[in-house]
Enzyme design. Structure first.
Site, PDB file in Angstrom:
ATOM      1  N   GLU A 172       0.887  -1.167   0.000  1.00  0.00           N
ATOM      2  CA  GLU A 172       0.000   0.000   0.000  1.00  0.00           C
ATOM      3  C   GLU A 172       0.918   1.207   0.000  1.00  0.00           C
ATOM      4  OE1 GLU A 172      -1.624   3.165   0.914  1.00  0.00           O
ATOM      5  OE2 GLU A 172      -2.040   2.355   2.916  1.00  0.00           O
ATOM      6  N   CYS A 222      -1.696   9.024   2.736  1.00  0.00           N
ATOM      7  CA  CYS A 222      -1.541   8.560   1.350  1.00  0.00           C
ATOM      8  C   CYS A 222      -2.757   8.891   0.500  1.00  0.00           C
ATOM      9  CB  CYS A 222      -1.267   7.063   1.324  1.00  0.00           C
ATOM     10  SG  CYS A 222      -2.557   6.066   2.128  1.00  0.00           S
TER      11      CYS A 222
END
Length: 488
Positions: A257, A291
């Site tokens: 990720e 993110c």
């Protein structure tokens, strides 16, 4: 017992025991807002990594045999500890990661959510009977734990993003070795170990090694024991992890990720007041150190000027400073290296001619919001993930151009579109090359039962719900020939 006062939190947690690291290196853990020293760590060496993986490997077979009801009962106990220790966890997130109290509360809630979801996993590991054309044969599919999972977690949402991999893996019968980020060794590592210990999990099920990436990072990934490496962090380091995990001596699975460049697209029929609220929260929550943060906003030319006017008014009202104050939205950047990088991005944007309508001076590690308008979509400001409170605004000619701009990036994690026509929003969303798109909401969202992950350079695999069950288990095909086959 008060978790905050436990001296063990600056030690390694291996096979159910607290111990100093055996590296000759130490590191100091500072509060990013006031620079107060929290802890000094004696770091882990590769010998500690070996010990942690050995403990996890030894514990795993018996842990996988633990009855689902027993695993569920332990996870329920973990839920109780998270609730009891909730305020302490929030305080730790504020002091170590620079989280505002709002963000820390959201993070604790996310960790509680994934823990509740994981509680269902022991009863969701299903086998299957397949049809077969072979006479007198049974064809079975078994789903089993992978074994030992190595987890490398980041500093921005350290508690939740460690918990997301750890509790999922453990609920499914795996054991774990965790390496937290150097900036958040407690909230991403040893605090979780303390909480799992209090909940009563067996020794070796969770192990935590706090060490320098330059000393143990590659070794942690290349090690013979783990079947999967779960990494959350930058795309640059994620590529390195992928190369080591797949191209090394021991091929293993990876869950990555990684970074993002999330667009918030404002179409010409959008509720502009709502669009501004979503943009501001999506960009500036946790100082943009997420993110999924709105890394750029793309606005249709028809509503561009009105949007800019409202955006400027809103950003000027944001509270900046002490993360412990409930009203603060923008607190400190995690470390000086990140501060310098964000300052570089701002300086380069100014030098390139981007028009800054809001800015300010850095105070310590607190950078005020910076807003640039009329940004060139091909500029570094538009292309680079700033991971800070810097917002570029890009003008789109029309809807088609807005979609083109949204997809003009190497990343594909999260995205959002604002429109009063919901079906128009859905059609637009399906055209975005990303793992997640939210209509009339911020780009930041992580729900424990919904698939979380990205496309392109934003990573591989999906977290949460049934998707993570697939990632963290393996299938084993077994046939049973109940009567010998006829001779050929």
């Amino acid at each position: 017992m008060n978790v905050l006062n436990q001296d063990q939190l600056n030690q390694q947690y291996i096979d159910g025991k607290w111990q100093p690291g055996s590296s000759s290196r130490t590191t100091e853990n500072f509060n990013p807002y006031n620079q107060q020293l929290i802890h000094q760590f004696q770091l882990a060496s590769i010998a500690d990594v070996d010990a942690a993986y050995a403990a996890a490997k030894k514990a795993q077979p018996q842990w996988e045999k633990t009855l689902p009801a027993e695993r569920i009962a332990l996870i329920q106990r973990l839920e109780e500890v998270l609730k009891t220790r909730g305020e302490e966890i929030i305080d730790w997130l504020i002091q170590e990661s620079g989280s505002t109290r709002l963000k820390a509360s959201i993070e604790l809630g996310a960790a509680q959510g994934i823990t509740a979801e994981a509680k269902t996993f022991p009863l969701r590991i299903h086998g299957e009977i397949l049809p077969t054309s072979v006479p007198h044969q049974q064809s079975r599919i078994y789903r089993k734990a992978l074994g030992v999972i190595g987890v490398i977690s980041p500093w921005n949402f350290p508690f939740h993003l460690s918990m997301r991999s750890i509790i999922t893996a453990i609920a499914l019968g795996n054991t774990v070795v965790l390496k937290p980020a150097s900036d958040t060794p407690v909230t991403g590592g040893t605090l979780l170990a303390k909480i799992f210990e209090e909940a009563g999990f067996p020794a070796g099920v969770l192990n935590v090694v706090v060490g320098a990436g330059s000393e143990i990072g590659d070794y942690f990934v290349e090690h013979a024991v783990p079947s999967l490496i779960s990494f959350t962090g930058s795309t640059e380091i994620g590529k390195r992890v992928g190369q080591l995990a797949v191209g090394g001596k021991y091929i293993k699975r990876i869950a990555l990720e990684l970074g993002g460049n999330a667009p918030m697209v404002v179409l010409d029929d959008a509720d502009l007041a709502l669009a501004v609220e979503l943009t501001v929260m999506g960009r500036f929550m946790h100082q943009g150190q997420i993110c999924m943060s709105t890394n750029r906003v793309i606005v249709d030319a028809k509503v561009y000027d009105d949007f800019i006017s409202l955006l400027e008014q809103k950003v000027k009202t944001l509270v900046i400073g002490d993360p412990n104050e409930m009203g603060t939205l923008i607190g400190p950047i995690i470390n000086q290296s990140q501060v310098k990088n964000i300052q570089r991005i701002i300086a380069e944007a100014k030098a390139s001619g981007a028009k800054m309508i809001i800015g300010g001076e850095t105070q310590g590690q607190v950078i005020p919001p910076h807003v640039f308008i009329d940004v060139d979509p091909q500029s570094a400001l538009a292309k680079e993930e700033s991971f800070g409170p810097v917002l570029p605004v890009i003008k789109a000619r029309d809807e088609a151009h807005a979609l083109e701009l949204a997809n003009d990036t190497e990343y594909g994690l999260s995205s959002a579109v604002c429109t009063t026509n919901h079906e128009r929003g859905v059609n637009f969303a399906l055209g975005i090359e990303a793992g997640m798109t939210h209509i009339n909401d911020i780009t930041v969202d992580d729900q424990s039962h919904a698939p979380f992950g990205g496309e392109k350079n934003s990573g591989l695999g999906r977290f949460n719900g049934r998707w993570i069950i697939e990632e963290f288990t393996r299938t084993h095909w077994v046939t049973v020939q109940t009567k010998a086959k006829d001779a050929v």
